[in-house]
Write an enzyme that holds these catalytic residues in place. Structure first.
Site, PDB file in Angstrom:
ATOM      1  N   ALA A 247    -107.622  22.646  14.590  1.00  0.00           N
ATOM      2  CA  ALA A 247    -107.751  21.931  16.151  1.00  0.00           C
ATOM      3  C   ALA A 247    -106.543  21.207  16.392  1.00  0.00           C
ATOM      4  CB  ALA A 247    -109.024  21.320  16.327  1.00  0.00           C
ATOM      5  N   HIS A 248    -106.242  20.758  17.712  1.00  0.00           N
ATOM      6  CA  HIS A 248    -105.436  20.182  18.186  1.00  0.00           C
ATOM      7  C   HIS A 248    -104.912  18.850  17.639  1.00  0.00           C
ATOM      8  CE1 HIS A 248    -108.353  18.525  21.690  1.00  0.00           C
ATOM      9  NE2 HIS A 248    -108.484  17.806  20.317  1.00  0.00           N
ATOM     10  N   ASN A 249    -103.893  18.813  17.442  1.00  0.00           N
ATOM     11  CA  ASN A 249    -103.123  17.346  16.702  1.00  0.00           C
ATOM     12  C   ASN A 249    -103.340  17.209  15.263  1.00  0.00           C
ATOM     13  OD1 ASN A 249    -102.745  16.379  19.663  1.00  0.00           O
ATOM     14  ND2 ASN A 249    -104.697  15.442  19.593  1.00  0.00           N
TER      15      ASN A 249
END
Length: 333
Positions: A247-249
């Site tokens: 997922a993001h980051n």
């Protein structure tokens, strides 16, 4: 620069930003220019940032930002150089501000700049299959392969000696040398970030990108989301099995090995030399130390220190797990 692919439409006056989020301007705030919106760690003077959880208080106290979207309960953690702007919902306000600076980062519609690679200058430098499309501002190094029906959408940099499988889509990504991305992967699309507001979901802009460092392999059917406020990073010499979601980051340290169907939620940071068994799940905003081993099927919901081996749900020290489940394990033998 966080992301060379998204144009910053700033600077904007702080008064226009406050009006956007329905905040009355404090007479003590001079109506100065705000250059950019960034996270607590990367923000600088004349930037605006956000602070929504006490988990980040140690970073907040050292931020260089001039303004910070935060709450009454967290404002005292900020340094004197940073003026707090108090709101009820930090993330919703930050989403609106980020969209003002980077309006093109919200939606990921199909890339209408993409054309057949045969019609580009890359056709003589890349070995490619049938129906390969390439978007605007794509760079590909030497000795690279691209499989059938793959789309390298706009804003992608691929290094030397890379192999991209068939039916794969890549966007807003920097891929270093000697990387293998197998079939049916989606890399660099926006993450699962939105906020329910009455009858409409407010999509959170994603202004980060995906960085895949040297000598990595990404297995078939895997998805790696680009970052929202920071980049999603796969450290060098890391191998990801099939059907993995990053997922993001998320940041994965070098020399890590992750087995199939693992899911890692947003903003979790993993150290070096990580080993994760198949179908494990890791919650968001966690810190997983170096040399950690996570058994297959485990559910990690809290930070894990260096050199740990964990198992189960919730994941705990593997010796404790085996001791507590000794009777059940014997019944399965």
């Amino acid at each position: 620069m966080l992301n060379p692919f998204f144009k910053n439409n700033g600077p904007f006056k702080i008064s226009s930003i406050l009006e956007l989020i329905d905040i009355k301007q404090d007479q003590l705030i001079i109506d100065q220019d705000v250059i950019d919106v960034k996270d607590l760690f990367t923000s600088d003077k004349n930037d605006i940032t956000f602070f929504h959880s006490k988990k980040y208080k140690d970073i907040a106290k050292n931020t260089k930002a001039s303004f910070c979207i935060t709450t009454e309960s967290l404002k005292d953690c900020l340094p004197k150089n940073c003026k707090p702007i108090l709101v009820d919902n930090v993330l919703v306000a930050t989403s609106k501000i980020t969209a003002k600076f980077y309006p093109n980062s919200i939606n990921d519609h199909f890339d209408d700049t993409a054309v057949a690679i045969d019609n580009t200058k890359l056709k003589d430098d890349v070995k490619y299959g049938l129906n390969v499309l390439v978007g605007k501002d794509v760079e590909i190094g030497s000795n690279c392969l691209i499989g059938h029906n793959t789309i390298i959408e706009k804003n992608v940099s691929i290094g030397n000696n890379c192999s991209i499988g068939s039916n794969t889509i890549i966007r807003n990504s920097i891929i270093n040398d000697n990387v293998k991305i197998l079939d049916n992967c989606v890399i660099g699309k926006h993450g699962f970030g939105f906020f329910p507001i009455k009858d409409k979901n407010l999509r959170y802009p994603h202004i980060g990108l995906v960085v895949i460092e040297d000598n990595c392999e990404i297995g078939c059917g895997s998805t790696i989301d680009r970052g929202s406020m920071s980049n999603t990073v796969i450290g060098k010499n890391s191998f990801l099995d099939n059907q993995i979601h990053i997922a993001h980051n998320v940041k994965i340290g070098e020399n890590s090995i992750i087995a199939g169907q693992v899911g890692i939620a947003g903003s979790t940071i993993l150290g070096k030399n990580i080993r994760i068994g198949g179908q494990a799940g890791i919650s968001g905003h966690l810190k997983i130390g170096n040399n950690v081993e996570i058994a297959g099927g485990s559910g990690v919901i809290k930070d894990v220190p260096d050199n740990s081996k964990v198992m189960g749900y919730p994941a705990k020290n593997i010796r404790d797990f085996l001791k507590e489940n000794r009777w059940y394990i014997k019944q399965q033998l």
